[in-house]
Design a protein around this motif. Structure first.
Motif: not given
Length: 189
Positions: A103-104, A113-117, A126-127, A156-158
């Motif tokens: 999610n962003m 940004y919400s980052i998950g596996l 969260h970034v 996030v960069l990718v």
């Protein structure tokens, strides 16, 4: 004065006596060590300096192999980081391949940004990205702790197709050019 000298590590020092050399060293080095121990200490420092020179040469001239599908980003890191820091960063790139942006959302000048596996969607990081200044912070705080971007920030960069490491993610002490800047500032080579 007595004639003679001392032998230290197979070398003859004419006119020196161990006690006189120890007293001379004691004037400059407040130490309980004798001359032989001092020479071993110096040899140790010379070895450390030599290893550092070798590492510097490897960083400046070495070409590490790329190991991820993020070739541009990986090459950017290889061009900026010293070889040893780059080798610490490569596994982070590899781990980022198993991450995804769940999610962003935009809040003011920040994007969160919400980052998950892929395999454990309940675990999230969260970034926070200030897109104006290209500054990134992650809830894992690895960047603040170790000075190397985490896999969540790399994800996030990718996701944003950023192919060059932003300056905010590169600490000056981890770069190949740090010593060059120090040498020029102090005036020695």
């Amino acid at each position: 004065m007595k004639k003679g000298g001392i032998i230290v590590e197979g070398k003859f020092f004419a006119g020196f006596w161990t006690t006189s050399i120890n007293s001379i060293i004691a004037k400059y080095v407040n130490s309980r060590y004798n001359l032989v121990e001092f020479i071993h200490f110096n040899r140790c420092f010379n070895h450390i300096r030599w290893k550092e020179v070798q590492a510097d040469l490897a960083s400046m001239n070495g070409r590490p192999s790329m190991q991820t599908c993020f070739q541009q980003l990986e090459r950017s890191a290889a061009n900026v980081y010293t070889l040893s820091i780059f080798h610490m960063f490569q596994p982070i790139l590899v781990r980022a391949t198993s991450m995804k942006v769940i999610n962003m959302r935009q809040t003011g000048s920040y994007v969160i940004y919400s980052i998950g596996l892929d395999r454990t969607p309940n675990e999230m990081w969260h970034v926070f990205c200030c897109d104006i200044e290209m500054e990134f912070n992650c809830s894992c705080m690895r960047m603040e702790s170790f000075g190397i971007p985490c896999e969540h920030i790399v994800c996030v960069l990718v996701h944003e197709d950023i192919e060059e490491l932003p300056r905010s993610l590169v600490l000056p002490q981890w770069t190949k050019t740090t010593k060059v800047g120090l040498q020029n500032a102090v005036g020695f080579h």
